[in-house]
Design an enzyme around this catalytic site. Sequence first.
Site, PDB file in Angstrom:
ATOM      1  N   ARG B  50      51.084 -48.605  43.805  1.00 17.42           N
ATOM      2  CA  ARG B  50      52.006 -48.775  42.558  1.00 17.42           C
ATOM      3  C   ARG B  50      51.802 -50.032  42.600  1.00 17.42           C
ATOM      4  NH1 ARG B  50      58.114 -49.652  45.890  1.00 17.42           N
ATOM      5  NH2 ARG B  50      57.710 -47.874  46.898  1.00 17.42           N
ATOM      6  N   ASP B  52      52.803 -53.385  40.000  1.00 16.81           N
ATOM      7  CA  ASP B  52      54.138 -54.495  39.503  1.00 16.81           C
ATOM      8  C   ASP B  52      54.549 -54.401  37.986  1.00 16.81           C
ATOM      9  OD1 ASP B  52      55.984 -54.683  41.630  1.00 16.81           O
ATOM     10  OD2 ASP B  52      55.080 -56.135  42.289  1.00 16.81           O
ATOM     11  N   TYR B 110      40.576 -56.242  43.279  1.00 11.89           N
ATOM     12  CA  TYR B 110      41.574 -56.525  42.454  1.00 11.89           C
ATOM     13  C   TYR B 110      40.844 -57.801  41.642  1.00 11.89           C
ATOM     14  CZ  TYR B 110      45.828 -54.050  44.299  1.00 11.89           C
ATOM     15  OH  TYR B 110      46.741 -53.785  44.813  1.00 11.89           O
ATOM     16  N   ARG B 199      48.570 -61.859  44.401  1.00  8.50           N
ATOM     17  CA  ARG B 199      49.306 -63.230  43.841  1.00  8.50           C
ATOM     18  C   ARG B 199      50.071 -63.687  44.779  1.00  8.50           C
ATOM     19  NH1 ARG B 199      53.943 -59.351  40.982  1.00  8.50           N
ATOM     20  NH2 ARG B 199      55.023 -61.315  40.493  1.00  8.50           N
TER      21      ARG B 199
END
Lengths: 246, 246
Positions: B50, B52, B110, B199
């Site tokens: 997933r 966010d 990422y 993050r």
Amino acid sequence: MVRYKAIISYDGTNFSGFQRQPNGRTVQSELEKTLSKMASQSIEVHASGRTDAGVHAIGQVIHFDFPHERPLERMRFGLDTQTPEDIACRSVEIVADDFHARYLATGKTYEFRVDIGKPRSPFRRYYASYFPYPIDVEKIQQALPDLLGTHDFTSFCASGSSIEDHVRTIDEASLTVSSDGDELIFTFSGNGFLYKMIRILVGTLLKIGNDRMPVDAIPGIIAGKDRNLAGPTAHPEGLYLKEVRY
Amino acid sequence: MVRYKAIISYDGTNFSGFQRQPNGRTVQSELEKTLSKMASQSIEVHASGRTDAGVHAIGQVIHFDFPHERPLERMRFGLDTQTPEDIACRSVEIVADDFHARYLATGKTYEFRVDIGKPRSPFRRYYASYFPYPIDVEKIQQALPDLLGTHDFTSFCASGSSIEDHVRTIDEASLTVSSDGDELIFTFSGNGFLYKMIRILVGTLLKIGNDRMPVDAIPGIIAGKDRNLAGPTAHPEGLYLKEVRY
């Protein structure tokens, strides 16, 4: 009254253009709302020129008269943070009372971005025009110098403009390709541009790059002084007002 | 049934994340709606993982079973153009029946973008996190190698995750600055990442770059296995799932 000049940038996506109008959210009305609140009296904003709905600005220039002097960074910060987040204020300075953002502009630079990737990038859907057809970048680069110099650009002016003098001088007309190869970046500098001129220039150049118009078509289009000779008007979301010179 | 693997990209701004949920617009439900219409029967989509709300994807990988074989470009074009314009389909291929986008993923990359310009760019407000404080890029670059290798990353895992094994291997952790100097671009590659791990890594590294944490803090934070030792969680709008490897 103290006259301020400010350089602002805005994301044109959610604006009905720069200029104040009875209905629709505009950059001018947002700026005037913020400045009038800061000054506790009605403030009018003058820009170097309007931009159409969806058109962006990296370096639009405005001027306005403020009732009292305010430290420059406080003025910049107020304009930057009290306006909605799609408007930013890059810098502010105090100018002479006879400075005028529109009348004294001697030159402007525009950028036009075209997404040529497959598929269209979801990140560029509001920030570049999309052209998913074969394109020969070298042909466009070959045609660009024909735009340089002083010409009557009637063929590249949209109808509906009240300006009668269509003679303008273009100093720079260039095209680069982004490092990933997915974006064309046109740059045009000149002493001024007619209504929708950049978008019609790009629409015409893309037609040349797509082989639907000869590479040496520009001089004939200029000489014909007829809007019907040029290509279509490219979409507004690719256009950025980059710099205004004085 | 024919199993398809597809690489998709999406602008996460207007999604409540990837995963289907009762309320809220999600990437999964938009993809399933489109594929179910194309197949005239209900199709379920499985992703590599997933993302966010607000998080973007350049190269998310999904798989799904389709009732009949369809030419690949027709399938790609259908998925690309029949989904909303904030989802794009980059490529489609037929895979073995036992391919699984999530279980067979061996690595992910990422990207995290931070707008460090002044003012915040209106064009990056949904596409980069904003950090308007002093930042020492070299200090961050000095700290990054401490993340490489196989570690228990409990300190960089948000609570609320049900995954018990927090050991992951990071192969690449780098930071570059955009050519205009206004954007930091972090890249992280590894065999997998914990919930909100990128993050929290970025939030910690920005603290080091801002001199509010020593440049050699990372090994101690890892060893402590305590989320409270790491920095804050950086905002979702800077995060991009760039690539999934199999």
